[in-house]
Design a protein around this motif. Structure first.
Motif, short mmCIF file in Angstrom:
data_model
loop_
_atom_site.label_atom_id
_atom_site.label_comp_id
_atom_site.label_asym_id
_atom_site.label_seq_id
_atom_site.Cartn_x
_atom_site.Cartn_y
_atom_site.Cartn_z
N GLN A 32 0.89 -0.97 0.29
CA GLN A 32 -0.09 0.01 0.13
C GLN A 32 1.10 1.42 0.41
O GLN A 32 1.84 0.93 0.51
N ASN A 33 0.58 2.31 -0.06
CA ASN A 33 0.97 3.82 -0.58
C ASN A 33 0.89 3.94 1.60
O ASN A 33 0.61 4.58 1.92
N PHE A 34 2.40 4.19 1.95
CA PHE A 34 3.09 3.86 2.92
C PHE A 34 2.95 5.14 3.81
O PHE A 34 2.79 5.56 4.99
N ASN A 35 2.95 5.88 2.84
CA ASN A 35 3.44 7.66 2.99
C ASN A 35 2.47 8.25 3.58
O ASN A 35 1.40 8.86 4.00
N SER A 65 14.58 4.99 2.65
CA SER A 65 13.09 5.13 3.76
C SER A 65 12.29 3.94 4.63
O SER A 65 13.09 2.53 4.09
N LEU A 66 12.10 3.58 5.23
CA LEU A 66 11.46 2.61 5.83
C LEU A 66 10.50 2.64 6.37
O LEU A 66 9.24 3.27 6.52
N ALA A 67 10.32 1.42 6.46
CA ALA A 67 8.26 0.58 6.62
C ALA A 67 8.99 -0.65 7.32
O ALA A 67 9.17 -2.26 7.61
N PHE A 68 7.64 -0.93 8.65
CA PHE A 68 8.01 -1.99 9.24
C PHE A 68 6.04 -2.20 10.17
O PHE A 68 5.51 -1.12 10.89
N GLY A 69 5.82 -3.52 10.14
CA GLY A 69 4.74 -4.05 10.79
C GLY A 69 4.04 -4.57 11.54
O GLY A 69 5.72 -5.41 11.92
N ASP A 70 3.18 -5.06 12.18
CA ASP A 70 2.70 -6.41 12.94
C ASP A 70 2.34 -7.00 12.26
O ASP A 70 1.30 -6.67 10.94
N ALA A 71 1.08 -8.17 12.34
CA ALA A 71 0.70 -9.26 11.43
C ALA A 71 -0.88 -8.61 11.26
O ALA A 71 -2.13 -9.10 10.67
N TYR A 72 -1.51 -7.33 12.21
CA TYR A 72 -2.95 -6.62 11.85
C TYR A 72 -3.03 -5.25 11.91
O TYR A 72 -4.01 -4.73 11.91
N GLY A 73 -1.85 -5.23 10.44
CA GLY A 73 -2.05 -3.99 9.48
C GLY A 73 -1.14 -2.72 10.58
O GLY A 73 -1.72 -1.85 9.50
N ASN A 74 -1.01 -3.00 11.94
CA ASN A 74 -0.34 -1.72 12.51
C ASN A 74 1.19 -1.68 11.63
O ASN A 74 1.59 -2.08 11.61
N LYS A 75 1.18 -0.79 10.89
CA LYS A 75 2.40 0.02 10.46
C LYS A 75 3.31 1.40 10.68
O LYS A 75 2.57 1.92 11.24
N ILE A 76 4.52 1.23 10.59
CA ILE A 76 5.22 2.33 11.02
C ILE A 76 5.81 2.80 9.64
O ILE A 76 6.61 2.04 9.48
N TYR A 77 6.13 4.29 9.22
CA TYR A 77 6.82 4.37 8.05
C TYR A 77 7.54 5.46 8.55
O TYR A 77 7.11 6.36 9.25
N ALA A 78 9.05 5.45 7.73
CA ALA A 78 10.13 6.47 8.52
C ALA A 78 10.90 6.73 6.65
O ALA A 78 11.70 6.20 6.87
N PRO A 79 10.00 8.22 6.69
CA PRO A 79 10.83 8.89 5.13
C PRO A 79 12.16 8.69 5.55
O PRO A 79 12.23 9.96 6.52
N ALA A 111 10.68 -3.28 5.06
CA ALA A 111 10.75 -3.34 3.90
C ALA A 111 11.87 -2.07 3.73
O ALA A 111 11.54 -0.62 4.69
N PHE A 112 12.37 -2.23 2.88
CA PHE A 112 13.52 -0.48 2.94
C PHE A 112 12.78 0.14 1.28
O PHE A 112 13.24 -0.43 0.48
N TYR A 113 12.91 1.27 1.39
CA TYR A 113 12.84 1.37 -0.10
C TYR A 113 13.82 2.92 -0.79
O TYR A 113 14.57 3.53 0.60
N ARG A 114 15.06 2.55 -2.17
CA ARG A 114 16.06 3.52 -1.59
C ARG A 114 15.80 4.23 -3.32
O ARG A 114 14.78 3.41 -4.20
N TRP A 148 9.57 -1.75 -2.83
CA TRP A 148 9.99 -1.54 -1.31
C TRP A 148 10.65 -3.31 -1.53
O TRP A 148 10.17 -4.07 -2.00
N PHE A 149 11.94 -3.60 -0.89
CA PHE A 149 12.83 -4.37 -0.34
C PHE A 149 12.42 -5.20 0.84
O PHE A 149 13.07 -4.51 1.34
N GLY A 150 12.36 -6.02 0.96
CA GLY A 150 12.41 -6.61 2.39
C GLY A 150 11.61 -8.26 2.69
O GLY A 150 12.09 -8.89 1.85
N PHE A 151 11.03 -8.31 4.15
CA PHE A 151 10.83 -9.48 4.42
C PHE A 151 9.25 -9.24 4.98
O PHE A 151 8.85 -8.14 5.71
N ASN A 152 8.43 -10.27 4.95
CA ASN A 152 6.93 -9.94 5.30
C ASN A 152 6.73 -11.80 5.38
O ASN A 152 6.40 -12.91 5.18
N HIS A 153 7.13 -12.26 6.32
CA HIS A 153 6.43 -13.06 7.34
C HIS A 153 5.31 -13.00 8.39
O HIS A 153 4.75 -13.57 9.40
N CYS A 154 4.47 -12.05 7.76
CA CYS A 154 2.64 -11.91 8.42
C CYS A 154 2.45 -12.84 8.20
O CYS A 154 1.90 -13.64 6.58
#
Length: 165
Positions: A32-35, A65-79, A111-114, A148-154
């Motif tokens: 999704q659009n993290f911003n 930029s960095l984004a991370f979150g949990d299995a319930y859709g709670n997300k943190i976006y750090a541009p 995930a990171f975005y570069r 966006w490049f990273g991991f999704n183990h949710c």
């Protein structure tokens, strides 16, 4: 004296067993659009430690930029966690960030975005959150440009909507 050593040994096993490591390969993620993430409800603090690989370039001027979150859709976006003037993300160096955002349960996605032309190769990212055990994701790969490049183990059943591409 033996009982003291035994208790110290048990304590160290407990401490080290609390940190969770995620060992797999990072991949491109559709997201999704993290911003557009808005802080709703309670805000929590997170400590994020990013270690740049010793086989990365000396330092990057790229926008990260960095984004991370949990299995319930709670997300943190750090541009724009980058800072070219401070030589952040220098080879073989760990950078520590204190972030705040939506409260989460156990972190299972990162995930990171570069964007830019230098390139950058993180070794690992460790996230400490209020409601979750510390978790470490091992990258050991250059972050591709523009995705966006990273991991999704949710769990897919949890409603977390990031999918591998």
């Amino acid at each position: 004296m033996k009982s003291v050593y035994f208790l110290l040994h048990l304590a160290s096993i407990f401490i080290f067993s609390q940190a969770q490591s995620i060992v797999s390969h990072p991949h491109a993620l559709k997201s999704q659009n993290f911003n557009s993430i808005q802080k709703v409800g309670r805000t929590c603090s997170f400590v994020v430690i990013i270690k740049t690989s010793c086989s990365s370039i000396q330092f990057t001027r790229d926008q990260i930029s960095l984004a991370f979150g949990d299995a319930y859709g709670n997300k943190i976006y750090a541009p724009r966690i980058d800072d070219p003037t401070s030589r952040r993300f220098e080879r073989c160096v760990s950078d520590t960030f204190q972030l705040s955002g939506e409260c989460t349960y156990q972190i299972c996605h990162v995930a990171f975005y570069r964007s830019g032309s230098d390139g950058w190769k993180p070794e690992s990212v460790t996230i400490y959150g209020f409601n979750s055990r510390p978790v470490t994701f091992y990258y050991k790969r250059f972050i591709p440009k523009g995705i966006w490049f990273g991991f999704n183990h949710c769990s897919k059943a949890s409603g977390f909507r990031l999918q591998a591409s």
